[in-house]
Design an enzyme around this catalytic site. Structure first.
Site, mmCIF file in Angstrom:
data_model
loop_
_atom_site.group_PDB
_atom_site.id
_atom_site.type_symbol
_atom_site.label_atom_id
_atom_site.label_comp_id
_atom_site.label_asym_id
_atom_site.label_seq_id
_atom_site.Cartn_x
_atom_site.Cartn_y
_atom_site.Cartn_z
ATOM 1 N N CYS A 1 -8.162 1.206 -0.593
ATOM 2 C CA CYS A 1 -7.634 0.726 -1.872
ATOM 3 C C CYS A 1 -6.689 1.802 -2.420
ATOM 4 O O CYS A 1 -6.272 2.685 -1.686
ATOM 5 C CB CYS A 1 -8.732 0.340 -2.851
ATOM 6 N N CYS B 1 -7.427 -4.029 -2.155
ATOM 7 C CA CYS B 1 -6.645 -4.008 -3.392
ATOM 8 C C CYS B 1 -5.766 -5.256 -3.439
ATOM 9 O O CYS B 1 -5.864 -6.130 -2.581
ATOM 10 C CB CYS B 1 -5.810 -2.731 -3.467
ATOM 11 N N CYS C 1 0.172 0.666 1.984
ATOM 12 C CA CYS C 1 -0.728 1.367 2.906
ATOM 13 C C CYS C 1 0.040 1.873 4.121
ATOM 14 O O CYS C 1 0.979 1.230 4.569
ATOM 15 C CB CYS C 1 -1.835 0.431 3.378
#
Length: 140
Positions: free
Chosen positions: A8, A82, A90
C-alpha cells in the site's frame, strides 16, 4: 512455500493487516510480508483494531518496497491493497511475479469523530480479513 507481498502507500494500515491475516490463515504454506511505496508509521487505530482480534502488529516495521526487495527479493505474488491510482505508482516486478489488486479504503484518510473512525477501521479490517482468508483458501 509461496511468498506474498502486500503493498500500500505507507505500509501503515491496509498492507499490515493483510500481512498479519495471511500469516495467520496461510501459516503452513505462505510467507507473508508487507511494504509501502514510501514507508510511514503504523496507524494507531489499525494497531488497536487488530489487537481486538488478538493480533499484535505493534512491533511490525514499516518498510518500503525497495527495502523489502533488497532484504528478501521478489515475491511470488504482489498484492496491492490501495486505490487504483496509488497502485500504479508501485515499482515494477519481473514477469514471473503474479500481480493482484484489491482496493480497500484507507484508514488514514478517515474523517470524523474518533468513534466513527474506529468503527470504519473495523469495517476495513473485516473486509481485508475476509478477502485474505478467501485467497489463502485458494492457495492451499
Amino acid at each position: 512455500m509461496k511468498t506474498v507481498l502486500f503493498v500500500c502507500i505507507h505500509n501503515s494500515a491496509r498492507s499490515q493487516m493483510a500481512e498479519a491475516y495471511a500469516k495467520y490463515f496461510g501459516a503452513h504454506y505462505l510467507r507473508a510480508f508487507s511494504a509501502g511505496i514510501e514507508p510511514g508509521k503504523l496507524n494507531p487505530l489499525v494497531v488497536s483494531v487488530m489487537a481486538e482480534e488478538g493480533v499484535d502488529i505493534s512491533q511490525q516495521p514499516c518498510r518500503s518496497v525497495a527495502d523489502h526487495l533488497l532484504a528478501f527479493g521478489e515475491p511470488d505474488v504482489a498484492i496491492t491493497v490501495c486505490d487504483e491510482a496509488s497502485a500504479e505508482r508501485c515499482p515494477q516486478f519481473s514477469a514471473g511475479v503474479q500481480r493482484l489488486h484489491w482496493s480497500f479504503a484507507d484508514p488514514s484518510a478517515l474523517a470524523g469523530i474518533a468513534v466513527d473512525r474506529l468503527a470504519a477501521t473495523r469495517t476495513i479490517r473485516d473486509q481485508i480479513k475476509h478477502r485474505v482468508r478467501q485467497w489463502c483458501q485458494l492457495c492451499e
